[in-house]
Design a protein around this motif. Structure first.
Motif, PDB file in Angstrom:
ATOM      1  N   ARG A   1       0.827  -1.209   0.000  1.00 15.04           N
ATOM      2  CA  ARG A   1       0.000   0.000   0.000  1.00 15.04           C
ATOM      3  C   ARG A   1       0.863   1.262   0.000  1.00 15.04           C
TER       4      ARG A   1
ATOM      5  N   THR B   1       2.201  -4.616  -9.970  1.00  9.72           N
ATOM      6  CA  THR B   1       1.967  -6.049  -9.798  1.00  9.72           C
ATOM      7  C   THR B   1       3.289  -6.809  -9.835  1.00  9.72           C
TER       8      THR B   1
ATOM      9  N   LYS C   1      -0.691  -6.650  -4.884  1.00  3.67           N
ATOM     10  CA  LYS C   1      -1.860  -7.425  -5.317  1.00  3.67           C
ATOM     11  C   LYS C   1      -3.091  -6.540  -5.182  1.00  3.67           C
TER      12      LYS C   1
ATOM     13  N   ASN D   1      -7.325  -5.996  -5.376  1.00  3.50           N
ATOM     14  CA  ASN D   1      -8.574  -6.707  -5.085  1.00  3.50           C
ATOM     15  C   ASN D   1      -9.555  -6.683  -6.242  1.00  3.50           C
TER      16      ASN D   1
ATOM     17  N   GLU E   1      -6.677   1.740   0.165  1.00  3.72           N
ATOM     18  CA  GLU E   1      -7.180   0.766   1.136  1.00  3.72           C
ATOM     19  C   GLU E   1      -8.223  -0.151   0.496  1.00  3.72           C
TER      20      GLU E   1
ATOM     21  N   GLU F   1      -4.567  -5.252  -1.708  1.00  2.00           N
ATOM     22  CA  GLU F   1      -4.634  -6.254  -0.629  1.00  2.00           C
ATOM     23  C   GLU F   1      -3.704  -5.885   0.506  1.00  2.00           C
TER      24      GLU F   1
END
Length: 192
Positions: free
Chosen positions: A87, A142, A147, A149, A188, A192
């Motif tokens: 994040r 990536t 990752k 969602n 958020e 993930e």
């Protein structure tokens, strides 16, 4: 209409890019005319259409070229920060791109209204090329271990929405705080 050999085409195309970049940066897409572009590039009005379908097409090609240059810089930025939590890395990458985009007069001129205008005047393939360019950011993240969602196409749309929103806040006194809150919420929700 005159026929140009390959060398002449390259020279004229480069002149159109250079003069288009200068004119669009100084006056914006809507105020620049084909006549302005052809006069600056020293070609005839009709010759312009041997290279581009419209001034919007030239504008978008300049925009895409500038984006590709920024995305090349992004590779080393991600590599230098790849150990960060996903994040945090995503947020840093988005701020990196925003900083590059907002300091560029062509890219920063694209707000929601201008994007709608461009989208109505360009073939859908040209718009899709822009979205493919934007999806490179998601691919790079990536590859660095982030990752998501949601599907890549949705991540691209969300990133585009954040950038367009941020562009409208950039000069606002509380803009930085608003952008940060927006960014935190988006990250958020999608990372993930």
């Amino acid at each position: 209409m005159p026929k140009f050999n390959e060398q002449e085409r390259d020279i004229i195309r480069e002149r159109l890019f250079k003069e288009g970049q200068r004119l669009f940066s100084d006056h914006g897409l809507r105020k620049v005319t084909i006549n302005d572009l052809t006069t600056a590039a020293s070609i005839s009005h009709g010759s312009f259409y041997n290279f581009f379908e419209s001034k919007e097409h030239l504008f978008m090609e300049i925009n895409l070229k500038k984006q590709r240059e920024i995305f090349k810089q992004l590779d080393s930025f991600i590599y230098e920060n790849k150990e960060l939590e996903p994040r945090k890395l995503t947020k840093l990458v988005m701020y990196f791109i925003m900083d590059k985009f907002f300091t560029d007069p062509i890219i920063s001129s694209i707000n929601g209204e201008l994007w709608e205008y461009i989208s109505r005047r360009l073939p859908s393939q040209t718009i899709q090329n822009n979205n493919l360019n934007d999806s490179l950011v998601v691919e790079k993240l990536t590859e660095a271990g982030v990752k998501f969602n949601v599907h890549t196409s949705l991540v691209v749309k969300v990133f585009q929405a954040v950038f367009i929103s941020a562009a409208s806040f950039i000069l606002d006194e509380e803009g930085e705080a608003a952008i940060d809150i927006l960014m935190e919420g988006v990250i958020e929700k999608i990372v993930e």
